[in-house]
Enzyme design. Structure first.
Site, mmCIF file in Angstrom:
data_model
loop_
_atom_site.group_PDB
_atom_site.id
_atom_site.type_symbol
_atom_site.label_atom_id
_atom_site.label_comp_id
_atom_site.label_asym_id
_atom_site.label_seq_id
_atom_site.Cartn_x
_atom_site.Cartn_y
_atom_site.Cartn_z
ATOM 1 N N GLY A 624 -5.790 0.204 -2.629
ATOM 2 C CA GLY A 624 -4.745 0.781 -2.825
ATOM 3 C C GLY A 624 -3.463 -0.176 -2.868
ATOM 4 O O GLY A 624 -3.583 -1.167 -2.560
ATOM 5 N N GLY A 626 1.053 -0.044 -2.560
ATOM 6 C CA GLY A 626 2.342 0.645 -2.484
ATOM 7 C C GLY A 626 3.541 -0.301 -2.524
ATOM 8 O O GLY A 626 3.429 -1.341 -2.519
ATOM 9 N N TYR A 628 5.174 -1.236 -0.109
ATOM 10 C CA TYR A 628 4.802 -2.220 1.350
ATOM 11 C C TYR A 628 4.039 -3.309 0.935
ATOM 12 O O TYR A 628 4.244 -4.379 1.359
ATOM 13 C CB TYR A 628 4.280 -1.383 2.556
ATOM 14 C CG TYR A 628 3.918 -2.194 3.682
ATOM 15 C CD1 TYR A 628 4.848 -2.183 4.545
ATOM 16 C CD2 TYR A 628 2.758 -2.902 3.768
ATOM 17 C CE1 TYR A 628 4.666 -2.831 5.834
ATOM 18 C CE2 TYR A 628 2.457 -3.709 4.938
ATOM 19 C CZ TYR A 628 3.445 -3.549 6.166
ATOM 20 O OH TYR A 628 3.117 -4.279 7.158
ATOM 21 N N GLY A 629 3.127 -3.201 0.029
ATOM 22 C CA GLY A 629 2.051 -4.082 -0.157
ATOM 23 C C GLY A 629 0.753 -3.524 -0.634
ATOM 24 O O GLY A 629 0.659 -2.348 -1.079
ATOM 25 N N VAL A 631 -3.342 -2.678 0.101
ATOM 26 C CA VAL A 631 -4.286 -1.927 1.281
ATOM 27 C C VAL A 631 -5.775 -2.340 0.735
ATOM 28 O O VAL A 631 -6.087 -2.043 -0.407
ATOM 29 C CB VAL A 631 -4.328 -0.280 1.302
ATOM 30 C CG1 VAL A 631 -4.955 0.142 2.323
ATOM 31 C CG2 VAL A 631 -2.745 -0.095 1.352
ATOM 32 N N ASP A 744 8.453 10.980 5.165
ATOM 33 C CA ASP A 744 7.970 10.535 3.909
ATOM 34 C C ASP A 744 6.515 11.305 3.616
ATOM 35 O O ASP A 744 5.668 10.692 3.271
ATOM 36 C CB ASP A 744 7.702 9.260 3.672
ATOM 37 C CG ASP A 744 7.487 8.547 2.330
ATOM 38 O OD1 ASP A 744 7.876 9.422 1.336
ATOM 39 O OD2 ASP A 744 7.021 7.602 2.003
#
Length: 948
Positions: A624, A626, A628-629, A631, A744
């Protein structure tokens, strides 16, 4: 004398006496090889600085990392490189052609890095090379013909790369080769018939390539061939040569998904055959009735065009574990004695998969043991309602899971010391002996069985015998099946009833693995080393043996050292003072730039552990990405499967989210919240380590991105997921101390474990709920800058910047609408809340229900969408509380047929001691019967809602 000067003089004499360790006539590495190693280094990218010692003066005399040399000079007076061992060091870049100048090298090991580019043809000039180990990289381009010049080569491992082009015919010159492991690449063209002249080849693994043409019948003449594995190639229209039925020494024949046609050869001459997989082809005709080897464990002939009866030769096979004949045109009766000669002790079981054939009858007296599973779904025999007891064989099972295991043992001993990596050996004859083990990642590349459990003891005997260790020294910590099928293991090797291994034993054991000295096994097949974690023993591996010095040389160097000490004293004083000032300034800067994290119950992982768990963050591990970074899916040394969220480099937002999430999640424990297992905060990296959710996100399933389970969510499953998410948020609002607003909630932040239990994730934007002020008054909201995801944002929060618990209720209501419609919150410029409201008011609500959901109970759906729309009302005060949401979902679940309802009170009690949900395998999809059709409308249960 001042203490500082005493320490200074001591340092001077230590430095001076270090000269005593240098020989008068220094042994040095062949200059050509030194130059070659420097060229190799210049072509590599080393982000973890594993090769920092390669800046020292001499490779052999200075112990360069991974460079192992002969322990004495050869005839030319130089030291020479014997091995280049760079296993799993997070290296990228390319292989320099100068490798070919390491003329005396025997082992070249770059396994499990990220090396790209092509294999240099110059490697073919290393006549002494025995092991060429390049698997698990990103190499591309063709195989050089020059590799056929490696006359002493025993093993070529280039699997799990991107190598293309044909297999060179020159490989037929590798007469000493025993192992060709070239699977999982992009090799194309025909298999050269010239390979049949190889006199010593044992294992030919070419699966998962783009090979085509005919299967060479000449391969049957190879005198020592034990494993022929060609799965997942495209031999379109080719036949299985009849000669393959006469490879008398063959142990495993695997030709799955190769577009093969024609019949199955007579296998009666293969007296040792243990594993036969010819599935997913277009084979026709009857299954040969010839007698099979009594050693056979696995027969897979599924997904072909085979016809006729199930032959009697499948009966009486004592080691048989699985017989898969599903998806053929077999007819006649189901055999009733196939388990008659099997000893079911020691976890033995038998799976007989006959699904989707034309079998018409089964004996009325059939009574298999509990260890036998007969699968008959999709056969005419299952439509015979007059025969009692037939139903238990007729349930559809789409996937037969290969079982894995994690070793757990209860030892009533006081804890080991935590200053080092001590732990108990559960097999030790000395109770409660704390020792430091070596940890080994190990994988069987082509095992000869379907189920490993009956062979665990045999494996322990095999491996300890090969390593020359006692039985209790090798602990199989965990094992799991991976694609192939291949069997990955995590091993712990313990000292022999002592606390520690001695250095020479560490060196010996490591050499057994890295030199492939452990003898091959017929049943376990070839292995590969995934990692060898030294940990505490990292200083035990010398690169060369040290040379001794004569007494005369020592005396001479002593006199020189004393004179040198006087000269160095004053210079060292100035140098030390300058360095101390510089170090203090640097330390101060570092302390400003980093925020220390020390949290009980959450493990602080090293960057090396994270790189090891993710195969150096390779693309295949990424699951994954997102804001943030990225996964990654990772496997820790102890076998635990985890999700690793890696922050983007230099992300300030990521830094804030990083510490917020650690702080919050370390205090949260509920079965519907994703558990934080640890973090990594070093090497300018920030990573969070969670329990792994093998079934991905809720959004993946609703948008048909989840592979084999996509589109299969029935209404009852969706309702259970909604309830699970609601319970997790209710815990945040009411049970967490202090309470938390998530801020969220969305479908991509609701993850599904192996049993499809919903768990709320991603707390990077969460905020602590307000606390009473000095007068004991509790504020109703938190004033904060608006953050969240468009489509899920509470409109009142958006306008007022006042965050409340009802903001999470709104977002969850949007998720409920996603569950019902399958649509995203904003799609083609339309808002899901507005569209659902209009459909509800116009009496057309069932027109927007997700068609993939199948049949459903209409009254339950009506109540669910009513609740969702009330959660999404504009005014926060008009929305239900999260407790009301949970209660109403429970009531809907009570009404729903075939649902496993568990009241909130029981759930709350369980959440105090949540079970571990970390899993290393994905379970089969639960079988759900269809609901009644939901075409009729039910009267409205909420007042009309004005359109937005």
């Amino acid at each position: 004398m001042p203490r500082a000067q005493i320490l200074l003089l001591g340092a001077v004499f230590v430095i001076s006496f270090s000269f005593l360790l240098q020989p008068v006539k220094t042994q040095i590495t062949d200059p050509t090889e030194v130059s070659a190693l420097r060229a190799i280094r210049s072509n590599l990218v080393d982000p973890m600085n594993n090769l920092k010692t390669w800046n020292n003066k001499d490779p052999c005399a200075s112990n360069w990392t991974g460079v192992l040399c002969f322990n004495k000079t050869l005839a030319d007076g130089y030291l020479h490189v014997q091995e280049l061992q760079l296993l799993k060091m997070n290296l990228s870049g390319s292989l320099s052609p100068e490798i070919g100048q390491l003329s005396y090298m025997e082992i070249l090991d770059f396994m499990w890095n990220q090396i790209n580019g092509s294999i240099p043809k110059e490697i073919g000039s290393i006549k002494t090379l025995k092991l060429l180990l390049l698997n698990g990289n990103q190499l591309s381009g063709p195989l050089p013909e020059e590799l056929g010049n490696l006359s002493n080569l025993d093993r070529i491992q280039i699997d799990q790369n991107q190598i293309s082009g044909p297999i060179p015919k020159s490989f037929s010159l590798l007469t000493k080769a025993r192992h060709f492991h070239m699977n999982n690449n992009s090799l194309s063209g025909h298999i050269p018939s010239e390979l049949s002249t190889l006199p010593n080849l044992l294992h030919l693994l070419l699966d998962n390539n783009n090979l085509s043409g005919q299967l060479p019948p000449e391969l049957a003449s190879m005198p020592k061939l034990l494993i022929l594995q060609l799965d997942n190639n495209n031999f379109s229209g080719a036949l299985i040569p009849d000669s393959y039925g006469s490879i008398t020494q063959l142990l495993k024949l695997s030709l799955r998904n190769c577009s093969l046609q024609g019949g199955i050869p007579d296998m009666s001459s293969i007296s040792q055959l243990g594993y036969l997989d010819l599935s997913q082809n277009q084979l026709t005709g009857h299954i040969p009735p010839s007698k099979l080897s009594v050693n056979i464990t696995t027969i897979d002939l599924s997904s072909n065009l085979l016809s006729g009866p199930i032959p009697a030769n499948f009966s009486g096979l004592p080691d048989l574990q699985t017989l898969s004949l599903q998806n053929n045109n077999l007819s006649g009766s189901v055999p009733d004695d196939m388990w008659s000669n099997i000893d079911f002790t020691g976890n033995r079981s038998l799976i007989l998969d006959f699904q989707k054939n034309n079998l018409s009858s089964i004996s009325a007296s059939i009574n298999p043991p509990n260890n036998v599973s007969i699968l008959l779904y999709g056969n005419p025999v299952c439509s015979n309602a007059r025969q009692p007891g037939i139903e238990r064989y007729c349930q559809y099972q789409s996937i037969i899971q290969l079982p894995g295991s994690t070793t757990s043992s209860k030892i009533s001993c006081s804890p080991c010391s935590t200053d080092l990596d001590y732990e108990y050996n559960p097999l030790s004859p000395i109770p409660c002996l704390c020792a430091i083990p070596l940890k080994v990642g190990y994988r069987l590349k082509s095992p000869g069985f379907f189920d490993f459990r009956p062979y665990k003891n045999d494996f322990q005997v095999y491996l300890t015998s090969g390593l020359q260790l006692a039985l209790y020294q090798v602990v199989l910590d965990s094992f799991m099946w991976t694609d192939g099928p291949r069997l990955r293991m995590n091993l712990k090797l313990f000292p022999n009833n002592t606390n520690l291994f001695n250095d020479s034993e560490v060196v010996r054991i490591r050499g057994m693995f890295t030199g492939w000295v452990i003898p091959d096994s017929e049943i376990f097949g070839p292995y590969e080393l995934l990692n060898f974690t030294l940990g505490y023993y990292s200083e035990a591996i010398p690169n060369i043996s040290k040379s001794g010095l004569s007494t005369g040389a020592i005396l001479g160097i002593v006199l020189a050292s004393v004179a040198l000490a006087v000269t160095l004293s004053s210079a060292l004083t100035v140098l030390i003072m300058r360095r101390r000032a510089k170090s203090q300034a640097l330390s101060k800067r570092k302390s400003v730039s980093r925020i220390p994290v020390k949290i009980d119950g959450v493990k602080n992982f090293t960057f090396q552990e994270m790189a090891l768990a993710t195969d150096n963050f390779c693309n295949s591990s990424q699951v994954g990405q997102g804001g943030y970074g990225k996964v990654y899916k990772g496997i820790l040394v102890d076998g635990t499967v985890v999700a690793i969220k890696r922050a983007q480099e230099g992300s300030l937002q990521g830094s804030r989210e990083f510490f917020t999430e650690i702080e919050l999640l370390s205090r949260l424990h509920h079965r519907n919240l994703v558990s934080l297992l640890g973090y990594c905060d070093e090497e300018n990296e920030q990573m969070l380590v969670y329990e792994f959710m093998p079934n991905g996100t809720l959004r993946d399933h609703l948008s048909a991105k989840s592979g084999k389970f996509s589109g299969a969510l029935r209404f009852s499953m969706r309702l259970q997921m909604a309830l699970g998410a609601a319970k997790g948020i209710l815990y945040l609002h009411t049970e967490a101390d202090p309470p938390i607003f998530h801020r969220d909630i969305k479908a991509t932040n609701i993850l599904l474990d192996s049993k499809f239990v919903a768990k709320v994730a991603d707390f990077g934007l969460s905020r602590l709920a307000p606390v009473p002020d000095i007068e004991g008054i509790l504020p109703a909201h938190v004033s904060t800058v608006v953050k969240g995801t468009p489509g899920y944002l509470d409109p009142e929060y958006f306008l007022t910047q006042k965050l409340t618990d009802k903001s999470d209720v709104y977002s969850l209501g949007v998720v409920f609408l996603e569950l019902l419609t399958g649509s995203q919150p904003i799609f083609h410029g339309r808002n899901i809340v507005r569209e659902a409201t209009i459909a509800y008011q116009s009496g057309m609500i069932f027109s927007i229900i997700d068609s993939k959901m199948g049949s459903y109970p209409s009254e339950c759906v009506e109540k669910f969408i009513s609740l969702a729309l009330r959660c999404c009302l504009d005014e926060a005060d008009s929305r239900p509380s999260m407790l009301d949401v949970v209660r109403e979902l429970e009531n809907i679940l009570r009404m729903s047929p075939e649902s496993d309802f568990k009241p909130l009170e029981i759930e709350a009690a369980e959440s105090k001691n949540p079970p571990s949900s970390s899993s290393s395998s994905v379970n089969s999809h639960p079988f759900l019967s269809s609901y009644i059709s939901g075409s009729d409308l039910v009267s409205s249960v909420i007042p009309p809602i004005a359109p937005r």
